[in-house]
Design a protein around this motif. Structure first.
Motif, short mmCIF file in Angstrom:
data_model
loop_
_atom_site.label_atom_id
_atom_site.label_comp_id
_atom_site.label_asym_id
_atom_site.label_seq_id
_atom_site.Cartn_x
_atom_site.Cartn_y
_atom_site.Cartn_z
N ARG B 469 0.84 -1.19 0.00
CA ARG B 469 0.00 0.00 0.00
C ARG B 469 0.88 1.24 0.00
O ARG B 469 1.67 1.46 0.91
CB ARG B 469 -0.91 0.00 1.22
CG ARG B 469 -1.80 1.23 1.27
CD ARG B 469 -3.09 0.99 1.97
NE ARG B 469 -2.85 0.60 3.34
CZ ARG B 469 -3.77 0.06 4.12
NH1 ARG B 469 -4.98 -0.18 3.67
NH2 ARG B 469 -3.49 -0.26 5.35
N LEU B 471 1.89 5.15 0.31
CA LEU B 471 1.48 6.23 1.19
C LEU B 471 1.70 7.54 0.43
O LEU B 471 2.73 7.73 -0.20
CB LEU B 471 2.32 6.23 2.47
CG LEU B 471 2.15 4.97 3.33
CD1 LEU B 471 3.07 5.05 4.53
CD2 LEU B 471 0.72 4.80 3.78
N ARG B 481 -2.97 7.03 3.49
CA ARG B 481 -2.88 5.74 2.80
C ARG B 481 -3.37 5.89 1.37
O ARG B 481 -4.39 6.51 1.11
CB ARG B 481 -3.73 4.71 3.53
CG ARG B 481 -3.02 4.33 4.81
CD ARG B 481 -3.82 3.42 5.64
NE ARG B 481 -2.97 2.95 6.72
CZ ARG B 481 -3.42 2.33 7.78
NH1 ARG B 481 -4.71 2.07 7.89
NH2 ARG B 481 -2.59 1.93 8.71
#
Lengths: 205, 538
Positions: B469, B471, B481
């Motif tokens: 994921r 950022l 996020r």
């Protein structure tokens, strides 16, 4: 009298014409098939896009820089020099220039670089004046520079676009191995690259 | 006579002789303090070797501009004695001793006097110079270096120079930059170990066997320096000046003008097959202040070398302390380059193969232009540094500080991806990532259940990585996020432990290669339980 007319016609026929084919810079065998002329035609602008754009751009310029051309890299501080070297670009003839994201200065820098370098690898800032870009395009054409645009060309007009397909990786497994080879299909399109030629680029050790 | 400061770059860097310090250029020691010398640090060593010999050594990058700037007080002090002096390089002055010697009453008195004056006038300079007096530049330069070792001036009487030179090792010719290393090595292999051995040969034989460079070495070895400090005015047509209608205050613009002049000077000299060995640079401001210096280089000054000297001189002038004589108060209005001493260009002709091509010259010009357009830091070239992470392996160094001459520059072995000295142990195998982030992008790596992945001290992962994921955001506004990608293939961790001997710079991290579901390849690094994308394979 008749002879003079014949001669005039003859001079016209034998006058040197610079064919696009003769004003090219070499391109490696894998990518040469994309160009009808067999190489990068001087004075043209080509954009590289898609998931393997950077590697394609480096592979595209490798043969020309290896043959003695100098390359200016404008506003691309993230360029991977290891990858460039592996793809055959001699790092001795690379000069990087940063413009700090100022569009007016970007135009100035690219125009100045066109005077001394044979190949430009550039990223184009978002807000560019259309008139400045037109002037710059004329300058790039006159100076016989090959310009490779990485990423979004914005308001720059490109003679051709090389688009890369989804890369196929091999060598990396589920927790084992390492990235060993990547195969990418490269498709040419655009004004000066007719026929949608395509080729396979294999990037490996 | 010659005034020479040992290891000027470290003195200019502000280090006293009792502090171990060394100036580095291209990862090699080029000058070190006496204290570092005692520890076994020698010129030519690599950074690592120097640190191994002397762990608490202060290493700093060599800056020729700083050297020249700091040298200005010394030049001014020596100019009090004799205004006609040649700066060979920062830290090294040669001048004609005849007049001043007569005035002060002898060579020995002059030498003593000079040391006192330099030490008194240039109080900021912490090291003592060596002063040598002999016939000719070469012999006096050697004498000055011996003077540093002996701690007192070395004076070789008139006519004694051949005898003085005869006992010296032949390597002095190389040390002082008069001959190239290949020739000196050849002399040594032929059994000519002392300058006297070479001088004993007949000049004709030397010419036949070694050509002009050999004759030059032979003459110097025999103590017959054919280049006395000339005092005649040069032919006016060689002198080039440029009057700036609008006086300019920016140093870069002046240097740019100087560059054009230098190109013209070098070109017109080269057309006659000549090269300039001594260049007089005159700068004049709009208020009439002048700075005039004469620069000497035995190998001849190329256009780039001339510009460099103008830059040094200008920089030193701009940085003069307030209130000094001829202080610069306005913009520069006149730049004049005078090739004062010119000789036939004999040895340094470019080779037929591997010489500078037209493309090289054009690029060098464009680099100078780009530097004036942007800034010195914005125009950079890669220099090999080595390391296990892609971002560590090359350093972008300002192009103005690198000699772009293709014959001497090696950055990589083309086509291999390894540095000029071979592959770096512990780096990941090729292919290498085409995009390398100097500032890595923060990410989260999660397992199947959305739990953050851990890497243990023994290099084991807590679970199979499944999700990457990204950022978004930055350090100030905090991280949000971003996009989520599934990991379809991965390998690692490959641990790296760097500089464990240095607490502040110690790094311990683990590398992973990851391919996500949109077929992008990443080099992901875990450090201190945080994850970063260090490079992208695109």
């Amino acid at each position: 009298m008749e002879l003079a007319v014949d001669l005039a016609a003859l001079t016209e026929r034998v006058a040197p014409v610079a064919l696009a084919r003769e004003r090219t810079m070499p391109v490696g065998d894998e990518l040469a098939g994309l160009f009808a002329e067999g190489g990068l035609v001087r004075g043209r602008t080509v954009a590289c896009q898609g998931p393997a754009a950077t590697s394609t751009a480096l592979a595209l310029v490798a043969a020309a820089v290896d043959a003695g051309a100098w390359m200016a890299v404008v506003d691309l501080p993230t360029i991977g020099l290891d990858a460039a070297s592996e793809l055959g670009v001699p790092l001795e003839r690379i000069v990087a220039v940063g413009t700090g994201g100022d569009p007016a200065r970007w135009v100035e820098v690219v125009a100045a670089a066109a005077d001394g370098f044979d190949v430009l690898l550039v990223s184009v800032p978002a807000q560019l004046h259309a008139s400045a870009v037109r002037k710059l395009a004329v300058r790039l054409r006159q100076r016989d520079v090959v310009t490779i645009v990485l990423g979004d060309p914005g308001s720059m007009t490109c003679d051709g676009v090389l688009d890369t397909d989804v890369p196929q990786w091999s060598g990396l497994g589920d927790g084992h191995g390492h990235l060993r080879e990547r195969r990418v299909a490269v498709v040419a399109s655009g004004r000066r690259l007719p026929g949608h030629r395509r080729c396979q680029l294999a990037i490996s050790a | 006579m010659t005034v020479w400061f040992p290891d000027w770059p470290v003195t200019a860097g502000g280090f006293g002789a009792d502090v171990p310090a060394a100036a580095m250029s291209a990862d090699r020691v080029i000058a070190r303090t006496a204290a570092a010398g005692v520890e076994g640090v020698v010129v030519g060593q690599r950074r690592r070797q120097a640190q191994r010999r002397c762990p608490h050594i202060a290493l700093f990058d060599h800056d020729p501009d700083r050297d020249a700037r700091e040298f200005e007080p010394v030049v001014r002090a020596v100019a009090e004695i004799s205004p006609r002096l040649d700066v060979v390089e920062p830290g090294w002055i040669s001048l004609r001793a005849l007049g001043p010697s007569r005035y002060f009453g002898g060579d020995d008195v002059l030498a003593q006097r000079l040391v006192e004056m330099v030490v008194a006038d240039a109080a900021t300079v912490s090291s003592r110079p060596g002063v040598g007096i002999a016939d000719g530049r070469f012999a006096s330069s050697v004498a000055a270096r011996l003077a540093v070792r002996r701690g007192q001036p070395v004076v070789v009487g008139a006519g004694e120079s051949p005898g003085f030179c005869a006992d010296l090792p032949i390597g002095w010719l190389q040390t002082l930059g008069e001959s190239d290393p290949e020739l000196i090595e050849l002399f040594a292999r032929l059994g000519l170990r002392r300058l006297g051995d070479l001088a004993a040969l007949s000049a004709v034989d030397v010419l036949g066997r070694f050509g002009h460079p050999g004759v030059h070495a032979h003459r110097l070895a025999a103590g017959a320096d054919t280049r006395p400090a000339s005092t005649t005015d040069p032919a006016p047509q060689r002198r080039l000046d440029h009057v700036l209608d609008d006086p300019v205050a920016q140093a870069s613009a002046v240097v740019f003008v100087a560059k054009q002049l230098a190109d013209q000077v070098a070109e017109s000299l080269a057309a006659d097959g000549r090269v300039c060995t001594r260049l007089v640079v005159l700068l004049e401001s709009e208020h009439g202040e002048r700075s005039e210096r004469s620069w000497y280089r035995s190998a001849g000054l190329t256009a780039a070398a001339m510009v460099e000297r103008v830059r040094w001189q200008l920089d030193a002038w701009i940085n003069l302390p307030r209130g000094s004589d001829q202080e610069l108060t306005g913009g520069i209005a006149l730049v004049r380059l005078t090739p004062d001493e010119v000789r036939a260009d004999d040895g340094s002709q470019l080779g037929l193969w591997g010489g500078q091509t037209e493309a090289d010259r054009r690029a060098a010009r464009a680099v100078a232009r780009l530097t004036t357009l942007t800034s010195q830091e914005a125009v950079t070239v890669p220099v090999w540094r080595g390391g296990r992470l892609p971002a560590d392996r090359y350093e972008w160094v300002p192009a103005a500080m690198v000699d772009l001459d293709q014959r001497s520059r090696a950055v990589s072995r083309a086509g291999t991806g390894s540095g000029p000295t071979g592959p770096w142990p512990g780096s990941l195998p090729s292919p290498s990532p085409a995009t390398v982030f100097a500032d890595p992008l923060p990410v989260e790596v999660l397992d199947e259940h959305g739990v953050a992945l851990q890497v243990t001290g023994r290099g084991m992962v807590s679970a199979r990585p499944a999700i990457l994921r990204l950022l978004a955001g930055d350090h100030e506004s905090g991280w949000r996020r971003g996009r989520v990608r599934r990991i379809i293939a991965w390998a690692g961790p490959w641990p790296v432990e760097e500089r464990w001997w240095e607490p502040e710079r110690h790094r311990r991290l683990a590398r992973f290669q990851v391919v996500t579901d949109d077929h992008d390849g990443y080099l992901v690094v875990a450090e201190h339980q945080r994850w970063w994308i260090s490079a992208r394979y695109d």
